[in-house]
Design a protein around this motif. Structure first.
Motif, PDB file in Angstrom:
ATOM      1  N   SER A   1      -0.733  -6.691  -7.250  1.00 18.81           N
ATOM      2  CA  SER A   1      -0.603  -6.152  -8.597  1.00 18.81           C
ATOM      3  C   SER A   1       0.013  -4.761  -8.530  1.00 18.81           C
ATOM      4  N   GLY A   2       0.712  -4.399  -9.600  1.00 20.71           N
ATOM      5  CA  GLY A   2       1.175  -3.038  -9.763  1.00 20.71           C
ATOM      6  C   GLY A   2       0.245  -2.325 -10.730  1.00 20.71           C
ATOM      7  N   PRO A   3       0.776  -1.663 -11.748  1.00 15.32           N
ATOM      8  CA  PRO A   3      -0.093  -1.018 -12.738  1.00 15.32           C
ATOM      9  C   PRO A   3      -0.810  -2.010 -13.647  1.00 15.32           C
ATOM     10  N   ARG A   4      -0.303  -3.243 -13.712  1.00 11.52           N
ATOM     11  CA  ARG A   4      -0.934  -4.300 -14.501  1.00 11.52           C
ATOM     12  C   ARG A   4      -1.424  -5.394 -13.557  1.00 11.52           C
ATOM     13  N   PRO A   5      -2.295  -6.285 -14.043  1.00 16.54           N
ATOM     14  CA  PRO A   5      -2.857  -7.292 -13.134  1.00 16.54           C
ATOM     15  C   PRO A   5      -1.861  -8.338 -12.655  1.00 16.54           C
ATOM     16  N   ASN A   6      -0.762  -8.557 -13.388  1.00 19.85           N
ATOM     17  CA  ASN A   6       0.183  -9.581 -12.957  1.00 19.85           C
ATOM     18  C   ASN A   6       0.893  -9.140 -11.677  1.00 19.85           C
ATOM     19  N   PRO A   7       1.241 -10.098 -10.798  1.00 20.93           N
ATOM     20  CA  PRO A   7       1.870  -9.743  -9.519  1.00 20.93           C
ATOM     21  C   PRO A   7       3.211  -9.037  -9.722  1.00 20.93           C
ATOM     22  N   GLN A   8       3.530  -8.136  -8.784  1.00 19.77           N
ATOM     23  CA  GLN A   8       4.807  -7.425  -8.852  1.00 19.77           C
ATOM     24  C   GLN A   8       5.990  -8.384  -8.787  1.00 19.77           C
ATOM     25  N   GLY A   9       5.813  -9.523  -8.130  1.00 20.62           N
ATOM     26  CA  GLY A   9       6.905 -10.478  -7.989  1.00 20.62           C
ATOM     27  C   GLY A   9       7.176 -11.317  -9.216  1.00 20.62           C
ATOM     28  N   SER A  10       6.388 -11.116 -10.280  1.00 16.79           N
ATOM     29  CA  SER A  10       6.596 -11.916 -11.486  1.00 16.79           C
ATOM     30  C   SER A  10       7.836 -11.484 -12.259  1.00 16.79           C
ATOM     31  N   TYR A  11       8.400 -10.319 -11.920  1.00 18.25           N
ATOM     32  CA  TYR A  11       9.650  -9.864 -12.544  1.00 18.25           C
ATOM     33  C   TYR A  11      10.799 -10.272 -11.615  1.00 18.25           C
ATOM     34  N   HIS A  12      11.558 -11.262 -12.019  1.00 17.01           N
ATOM     35  CA  HIS A  12      12.602 -11.825 -11.147  1.00 17.01           C
ATOM     36  C   HIS A  12      13.946 -11.139 -11.428  1.00 17.01           C
TER      37      HIS A  12
ATOM     38  N   ASN B   1       0.013   9.195  18.940  1.00 15.75           N
ATOM     39  CA  ASN B   1      -0.877   8.084  19.351  1.00 15.75           C
ATOM     40  C   ASN B   1      -1.409   7.260  18.179  1.00 15.75           C
ATOM     41  N   HIS B   2      -0.883   7.424  16.987  1.00 16.19           N
ATOM     42  CA  HIS B   2      -1.344   6.685  15.819  1.00 16.19           C
ATOM     43  C   HIS B   2      -0.176   5.953  15.165  1.00 16.19           C
ATOM     44  N   LYS B   3      -0.468   4.821  14.557  1.00 15.15           N
ATOM     45  CA  LYS B   3       0.509   4.076  13.775  1.00 15.15           C
ATOM     46  C   LYS B   3       0.292   4.356  12.289  1.00 15.15           C
ATOM     47  N   MET B   4       1.354   4.162  11.529  1.00 16.34           N
ATOM     48  CA  MET B   4       1.301   4.324  10.076  1.00 16.34           C
ATOM     49  C   MET B   4       1.649   2.987   9.428  1.00 16.34           C
ATOM     50  N   THR B   5       0.802   2.525   8.525  1.00 16.86           N
ATOM     51  CA  THR B   5       1.062   1.294   7.793  1.00 16.86           C
ATOM     52  C   THR B   5       1.517   1.644   6.388  1.00 16.86           C
ATOM     53  N   LEU B   6       2.749   1.271   6.070  1.00 16.67           N
ATOM     54  CA  LEU B   6       3.289   1.590   4.747  1.00 16.67           C
ATOM     55  C   LEU B   6       2.547   0.793   3.682  1.00 16.67           C
ATOM     56  N   ALA B   7       2.150   1.462   2.591  1.00 20.72           N
ATOM     57  CA  ALA B   7       1.373   0.807   1.540  1.00 20.72           C
ATOM     58  C   ALA B   7       2.022   0.895   0.167  1.00 20.72           C
ATOM     59  N   GLU B   8       2.761   1.980  -0.081  1.00 20.44           N
ATOM     60  CA  GLU B   8       3.305   2.188  -1.443  1.00 20.44           C
ATOM     61  C   GLU B   8       4.498   3.118  -1.366  1.00 20.44           C
ATOM     62  N   VAL B   9       5.502   2.831  -2.174  1.00 21.12           N
ATOM     63  CA  VAL B   9       6.703   3.662  -2.260  1.00 21.12           C
ATOM     64  C   VAL B   9       6.990   3.946  -3.727  1.00 21.12           C
ATOM     65  N   GLU B  10       6.758   5.185  -4.139  1.00 25.83           N
ATOM     66  CA  GLU B  10       7.149   5.630  -5.486  1.00 25.83           C
ATOM     67  C   GLU B  10       6.734   4.640  -6.577  1.00 25.83           C
ATOM     68  N   GLY B  11       5.480   4.180  -6.473  1.00 18.41           N
ATOM     69  CA  GLY B  11       4.932   3.335  -7.518  1.00 18.41           C
ATOM     70  C   GLY B  11       4.979   1.847  -7.257  1.00 18.41           C
ATOM     71  N   THR B  12       5.473   1.428  -6.107  1.00 13.42           N
ATOM     72  CA  THR B  12       5.538   0.009  -5.756  1.00 13.42           C
ATOM     73  C   THR B  12       4.694  -0.248  -4.520  1.00 13.42           C
ATOM     74  N   HIS B  13       3.754  -1.205  -4.609  1.00 10.73           N
ATOM     75  CA  HIS B  13       3.033  -1.638  -3.413  1.00 10.73           C
ATOM     76  C   HIS B  13       3.991  -2.434  -2.533  1.00 10.73           C
ATOM     77  N   THR B  14       4.041  -2.080  -1.271  1.00  7.65           N
ATOM     78  CA  THR B  14       5.004  -2.674  -0.347  1.00  7.65           C
ATOM     79  C   THR B  14       4.316  -3.651   0.602  1.00  7.65           C
ATOM     80  N   LEU B  15       5.140  -4.463   1.265  1.00  8.21           N
ATOM     81  CA  LEU B  15       4.634  -5.187   2.421  1.00  8.21           C
ATOM     82  C   LEU B  15       4.088  -4.170   3.420  1.00  8.21           C
ATOM     83  N   GLN B  16       2.947  -4.482   4.004  1.00 14.37           N
ATOM     84  CA  GLN B  16       2.276  -3.485   4.842  1.00 14.37           C
ATOM     85  C   GLN B  16       2.794  -3.547   6.276  1.00 14.37           C
TER      86      GLN B  16
END
Length: 545
Positions: A333-344, A234-249
């Motif tokens: 942000s990941g471990p640093r303040p810059n967005p995770q998407g800044s690495y192309h 009866n509960h949903k799970m919202t994915l938040a992080e995978v092995e060190g990466t913040h994911t789309l929720q």
């Protein structure tokens, strides 16, 4: 360092600090003192010889913050050599501490060794485990959590609670009996059950919640072979992080966690107050093993009601589609303040394509497994030490090809040469009819594509070159392929292995030597002063104190 337990603890601490202070600077230190012992455990109702850490099964969690220095003194009270490895901790510039036999000498019985780790530029959910023999089938594993530094934004509010959830298949047989079967050339039978935090269905784990609050569950599949599905009644799970990466929720009613993988989900206690089933079951198996734990509201009005909710069983497309839906949150942000998407990553030119394919067969009448026809055989000396001391005859670079050869399986100490600061595509081709799971030590990689059939260069047209998830363990579906991109920016000797543990034990692994001619400390740390020396490295010297 190998000393008798309890002797000159203050000297040990000083020695460790002296060893790391120049290297790691002023980031915080966290100290752990662990005693590894055997002990009786009863996870499936029968007595077994378990491996305990400080008397605990599973072992204690490691709580840390990005860039923390972890000083972990491990005393081996077993009657066998022992090592711990740190699944997902990248050991930046320091593969000596990786804790697999290709990099680190075992801790002899009755001796200790102090691991000196830094969780440099990392966040997320990981775990540690015993890497030698078949110790993993006896316990010795535990959770690792790396929190963001206080000023780094996290893309969700602080949860009311943070739980480690270690799931995995389990045998009633002792680890020594399982190892003996493998050594005799036989395959292991199907596992006997599933554990959640070391407990089977009859002594199930309980997770306490307050109605209206949201909780973080850090789920790791620490088992030996099976993919598992987890769901909460009866509960949903919202994915938040995978092995060190913040994911789309993205929200899921159930989640496939393949062997060796880790996920963080957010669960809100938004149902009427009572007890609810947490269910874990095997995937892609004819016989479905199931176990349960309890999600218990603090004002619970009563026990669980109804049967445990069912989940997917053998459906591959369902799992593949879910895997493709797991994507990086580019603005977080990941471990640093810059967005995770800044690495192309999708704009970087590839310098090499490596295709790896598993194989199974008999060698000298015994079951073996391999990659690109080579079944790995460990030498008597860790590869990294042989490389550092330039000891001949331990391994040879190029002992495994970067494409499947199609030849019969054979034994060798397989080491693949790769170059530092290159950007590499690795394709995992699975021509077998089982699901597989691969892990690469020292790195996080982008899972850019997966599909059925045989990979070709045209398969690149399907790649996700924008927001693929970055992780360290990936599944490969039956008769399918998975492709990853990885920037080889971490010098060292790194294990690429099957997480199907019997296959890993019987040769389905190799080492990537990420090499540079540079001797700068900016590229690789020197050998630790306290490194244990064994095999052909015995009697040599690390470096002066």
């Amino acid at each position: 360092m190998a000393v008798k337990r309890g002797v000159v603890t203050a000297v040990v601490v000083w020695f460790v600090l002296a060893s790391v202070s120049v290297t790691f600077g002023e980031d915080p230190y966290r100290f752990f003192d662990w005693n590894v012992t055997y002990g009786d455990i009863y996870p499936l109702g029968v007595r077994q010889q378990g491996i305990l850490i400080n008397g605990q099964f599973p072992g204690p969690d490691i709580h840390s913050v990005t860039n923390d220095n972890l000083i972990i003194n491990v005393f081996n009270s077993l009657d066998q050599p022992f090592l711990l490895s740190w699944n997902g901790v990248q050991q930046r510039r320091n593969s000596y501490e990786d804790g697999v036999f290709g990099t680190t000498c075992p801790i002899p019985p009755g001796k200790n060794f102090t691991y000196i780790l830094q969780v440099k530029d990392q966040i997320g959910s990981f775990y540690y485990f015993p890497s030698l023999a078949f110790h993993k089938a006896a316990g010795g594993f535990g959770g690792i959590r790396i929190l963001s530094r206080p000023r780094i934004p996290v893309p969700f509010p602080d949860p009311a609670g943070d739980y480690t959830v270690l799931i995995g298949d389990w045998y009633k047989a002792n680890h020594t009996d399982l190892q003996r079967q493998l050594d005799s050339g036989r395959k292991l039978a199907f596992p006997d059950g599933i554990l959640i935090n070391g407990r089977g269905p009859n002594g199930g784990a309980t997770f306490n919640v307050e109605q209206g609050n949201t909780y973080r569950l850090r789920i790791s599949n620490v088992g030996l072979q099976n993919s598992l599905n987890i769901r909460i009644q009866n509960h949903k799970m919202t994915l938040a992080e995978v092995e060190g990466t913040h994911t789309l929720q993205t929200t899921y009613s159930s989640l496939d966690v393949h062997v060796g993988q880790s996920y963080s989900v957010l669960v809100t206690a938004d149902q009427p107050p009572r007890d609810y089933y947490i269910v874990v079951s095997t995937r892609f198996t004819t016989t479905v093993l199931t176990t349960t734990a309890i999600l218990r509201y603090s004002n619970s009005a009563g026990p669980v009601q109804g049967p445990p909710p069912g989940g997917p069983t053998t459906q591959i497309d369902w799992s593949l589609n879910q895997a493709r839906s797991i994507r990086t949150n580019l603005t977080a942000s990941g471990p640093r303040p810059n967005p995770q998407g800044s690495y192309h990553y999708g704009l970087i030119n590839l310098t090499r394509t490596i295709v790896v394919s598993s194989s199974a067969g008999l060698v000298n009448g015994k079951q073996r497994y391999g990659i690109n026809s080579v079944s790995y055989v460990a030498p008597d000396t860790p590869l990294k030490l042989a490389d550092f001391f330039k000891i001949p005859g331990v391994f040879r670079v190029g002992s495994i090809s970067d494409r499947p050869s199609g030849s019969a399986i054979y034994l060798d100490t397989s080491v693949m040469q790769t170059d530092y600061r290159t950007f590499v595509e690795i394709v995992f081709q699975n021509d077998e009819d089982i699901i597989q799971s691969y892990h690469l030590d020292g790195y996080s990689f982008f899972v850019v594509g997966m599909d059925g059939g045989t990979w070709t260069s045209a398969s690149r047209n399907e790649y996700n070159l924008r927001d693929a998830v970055s992780r360290c363990t990936t599944q490969v579906y039956p008769k399918s392929w998975t492709a990853i991109y990885v920037a080889l920016d971490n010098v060292g000797m790194w294990n690429l292995r099957s997480e199907f543990w019997a296959r890993q034990y019987l040769g389905q692994q190799f080492y990537m030597r990420v090499y540079t001619t540079s001797t700068s400390l900016r590229d690789e740390y020197p050998i630790p002063k306290n490194a244990l020396l064994c095999g052909k490295a015995s009697g040599r010297h690390t470096r002066p104190l």
